[in-house]
Design a protein around this motif. Structure first.
Motif, PDB file in Angstrom:
ATOM      1  N   GLY A 168      49.827  50.473  41.331  1.00  0.00           N
ATOM      2  CA  GLY A 168      48.930  50.648  40.197  1.00  0.00           C
ATOM      3  C   GLY A 168      48.133  51.940  40.215  1.00  0.00           C
ATOM      4  N   GLY A 210      46.272  53.799  37.042  1.00  0.00           N
ATOM      5  CA  GLY A 210      44.825  53.971  37.106  1.00  0.00           C
ATOM      6  C   GLY A 210      44.421  55.410  36.852  1.00  0.00           C
ATOM      7  N   ALA A 231      41.867  51.562  40.508  1.00  0.00           N
ATOM      8  CA  ALA A 231      43.105  50.779  40.520  1.00  0.00           C
ATOM      9  C   ALA A 231      43.427  50.279  41.924  1.00  0.00           C
ATOM     10  N   LEU A 233      41.104  47.445  42.709  1.00  0.00           N
ATOM     11  CA  LEU A 233      41.533  46.256  41.973  1.00  0.00           C
ATOM     12  C   LEU A 233      42.739  45.607  42.636  1.00  0.00           C
ATOM     13  N   THR A 234      43.690  46.435  43.057  1.00  0.00           N
ATOM     14  CA  THR A 234      44.865  45.908  43.751  1.00  0.00           C
ATOM     15  C   THR A 234      44.467  45.223  45.050  1.00  0.00           C
ATOM     16  N   ILE A 285      42.842  41.779  44.301  1.00  0.00           N
ATOM     17  CA  ILE A 285      43.849  40.769  43.930  1.00  0.00           C
ATOM     18  C   ILE A 285      44.655  40.354  45.152  1.00  0.00           C
ATOM     19  N   ALA A 318      50.373  42.380  43.765  1.00  0.00           N
ATOM     20  CA  ALA A 318      49.061  42.697  43.191  1.00  0.00           C
ATOM     21  C   ALA A 318      49.087  44.059  42.509  1.00  0.00           C
ATOM     22  N   GLY A 319      49.786  45.017  43.101  1.00  0.00           N
ATOM     23  CA  GLY A 319      49.905  46.331  42.487  1.00  0.00           C
ATOM     24  C   GLY A 319      50.656  46.295  41.170  1.00  0.00           C
ATOM     25  N   SER A 346      48.188  45.035  38.630  1.00  0.00           N
ATOM     26  CA  SER A 346      47.249  46.098  38.261  1.00  0.00           C
ATOM     27  C   SER A 346      47.924  47.138  37.380  1.00  0.00           C
ATOM     28  N   ASN A 347      49.157  47.484  37.721  1.00  0.00           N
ATOM     29  CA  ASN A 347      49.892  48.474  36.941  1.00  0.00           C
ATOM     30  C   ASN A 347      50.103  48.002  35.514  1.00  0.00           C
ATOM     31  N   VAL A 350      48.265  45.809  33.800  1.00  0.00           N
ATOM     32  CA  VAL A 350      46.988  45.767  33.077  1.00  0.00           C
ATOM     33  C   VAL A 350      46.549  47.174  32.684  1.00  0.00           C
ATOM     34  N   LEU A 351      46.615  48.116  33.615  1.00  0.00           N
ATOM     35  CA  LEU A 351      46.157  49.471  33.332  1.00  0.00           C
ATOM     36  C   LEU A 351      47.104  50.202  32.382  1.00  0.00           C
TER      37      LEU A 351
END
Length: 232
Positions: free
Chosen positions: A91, A95, A122, A125-126, A129, A141-142, A145-146, A148-149
């Motif tokens: 992510g 980010g 990012a 956040l990763t 999570i 988790a990455g 995040s990827n 969402v961003l």
């Protein structure tokens, strides 16, 4: 000569060939002997200015940036002991794009700091999570995040108006504006990334084997997992 040495030699030869093609080709096709002459001797002809002020800085910046990204990717894979670890699966790239998009739309000159802040956000956040599912879930988790961003970047593109071109160009990346003053910055980045990676190379190699084996080899994980917080 083993296969790894052959591959390295082949890649090096490929880089040299591409570099020669890049510095000699363009709207003005300039022969390689002339390029060497322009670089060695003082010459103020238009062709020499194109080589020294345009093509050479762009070539050096692109080579240095590619090297930084390659080393950074290897470090991430070594730290996480996962060959899938890279800026997109963690992510980080999304980010950075999200932060840069905010900086461009806001009309600020601090686009790069915004991109850096977005990348750090990012990564945090990763980590948050992944902490709920264990360190082995960091790639998943990455990916979350990827996603969402990336959606956030798409939203910013929709409201960017006439600045959408600048946002897209930043995300795609370009060395069209690279000059001789940028070469020093790239060299500084290469030094900051490569020297620590080289010094800590044995530790990264140990960590890539997994926590248990790395602990036996003496690698310190600095509380990477609460149950294994002691340094061996």
């Amino acid at each position: 000569m083993n296969s790894q040495t052959k591959n390295n030699t082949l890649l090096l030869a490929l880089i040299v060939i591409i570099s020669i093609w890049r510095i000699t080709s363009g709207e003005w096709a300039i022969a390689l002997p002339d390029v060497i002459r322009f670089l060695v001797h003082d010459d103020f002809s238009p062709e020499a200015v194109v080589i020294r002020a345009v093509r050479l800085p762009r070539l050096l910046c692109s080579l240095g940036t590619g090297g930084i990204l390659a080393v950074s990717g290897v470090v991430l894979q070594g730290l996480l002991a996962n060959p899938l670890a890279e800026p997109y699966t963690l992510g980080i790239a999304s980010g950075a794009a999200f932060g840069a998009s905010i900086g461009i739309i806001a009309g600020t000159f601090a686009v790069m700091p915004c991109a850096f802040a977005g990348a750090i956000l990012a990564l945090v956040l990763t980590g948050i999570i992944a902490s709920r599912g264990g360190s082995g879930k960091i790639i998943l988790a990455g990916v979350i995040s990827n996603a969402v961003l990336s959606a956030g970047v798409t939203l910013l593109k929709a409201i960017a108006g006439d600045k959408i071109g600048a946002v897209v160009l930043w995300i795609m990346g370009s060395f069209s504006g690279a000059g001789s003053h940028d070469v020093g910055r790239v060299v500084f980045g290469v030094v900051c990334v490569s020297i620590p990676a080289y010094v800590l190379g044995p530790v990264l190699d140990a960590m890539s084997l997994g926590r248990n084996r790395a602990a036996v080899l003496g690698a310190c994980f600095s509380c990477a997992v609460r149950e294994e917080s002691r340094c061996v």
